[in-house]
Design an enzyme around this catalytic site. Sequence first.
Site, PDB file in Angstrom:
ATOM      1  CG  ASN A 267       6.018 -16.854 -25.837  1.00  0.00           C
ATOM      2  OD1 ASN A 267       5.083 -16.863 -26.625  1.00  0.00           O
ATOM      3  ND2 ASN A 267       6.529 -15.738 -25.348  1.00  0.00           N
TER       4      ASN A 267
ATOM      5  CB  CYS B 199       2.348 -12.409 -27.380  1.00  0.00           C
ATOM      6  SG  CYS B 199       3.999 -12.988 -27.740  1.00  0.00           S
TER       7      CYS B 199
ATOM      8  CG  HIS C 110       1.275 -14.717 -24.247  1.00  0.00           C
ATOM      9  ND1 HIS C 110       1.417 -15.742 -25.152  1.00  0.00           N
ATOM     10  CD2 HIS C 110       2.467 -14.052 -24.222  1.00  0.00           C
ATOM     11  CE1 HIS C 110       2.636 -15.688 -25.671  1.00  0.00           C
ATOM     12  NE2 HIS C 110       3.290 -14.686 -25.119  1.00  0.00           N
TER      13      HIS C 110
END
Length: 320
Positions: free
Chosen positions: A277, A115, A247
């Site tokens: 996500n 990420c 994020h």
Amino acid sequence: MEQLTSKIMGTGSALPERVLKNIEIEKLVDTSDAWIQERTGIVERRIAKEKESTAELAAIAGKKALEDAKIPAENLDFILLATFTPSSFMPNDACLVQTALGASKAVCFDINAACSGFLFALQMAHAYICSGMARYILVIGAENISKVIDWNDRGTCILFGDGAGAVVLGVSDSCSHGILDFESGSDGSHGKVLSLDGYSESSHTKFLRMDGQEVFKFAVRKVPEMILALTKRNHLLLEEIDYYLLHQANKRILSSVAKRLSLSLDKFPMNLNYYGNTSAASIPILLDECHRSGIFLEGQKLILSGFGGGLTWGSCLLSW
Ligand code: ACO
């Protein structure tokens, strides 16, 4: 001689059409729409079709970013693609994007930092531009996480989605306009809290595994640390940052970060409710949506922050 800096010249994103709602996941594992919304903020996510690849999504996002920047693909010096779910390891996905876009001059490779991947790729692209080695770089974050999800594991299958986001980075005409600073790091000693061993020689577990609580604690500690380091080093107050683009992992992570910094959650744009996500893709997708909605004004200060598997973390301060 004035120091060179880089700036974002255009943005783009691509999302699969297929929407997977929480209520559909209720049929797969012991969970509920209410639990997922309350603990994560996620309502639905996008899932790529069986044959819809990471590189295809990346190429669509990249093409849109080039159109937005009004830069022909032939002018690209590099294509850097952040992903931990590439369509193939060889050729790398950045090379597949190169072919799709006709960016014949570009040097192309993938970067894997989960990420944080987009932030690390952005930092590398910035360094290439500042050193004078490149003028135009396409930086992409793209993922096909649904392919590595264990749809029997309620701790992970509720969280992730597929998608791609991209920016074109170019030389800025002023060193106070564009990318100003980075703060990043890694800690391999905690790598086990987020893993995907499927492709290694020693293991054939092909699913993403995660200790959610450990990742949660790491994120709410590390993101404020990075933001405070960046603002302090650049003599800025937290309030002087117009937007914090984090994020998109979990709404509660974003709320905890805002609370720890005594900032209003209004400064933290969010789209995780629609996409979940999307790992390396989440920040460039959010950046593209914010840019296209017109909320960014020239000269506004932004901080982008990524965190995740590795463990890895990275943040960027920029003037829009
Ligand atoms: N539905 C219903 N109940 C669930 C679910 C679910 N999907 N998942 C867990 N539970 C249960 C647990 O079994 C536990 O039950 P128990 O109390 O009877 O033991 C209870 O809910 C609480 O579990 P927790 O793990 O404490 O739940 P938590 O509030 O921490 O939420 C979550 C779990 C959503 C995974 C959270 O920890 C999280 O978001 N962590 C961060 C994850 C993240 O951001 N990962 C990505 C990093 S990015 C990258 O690099 C890929």
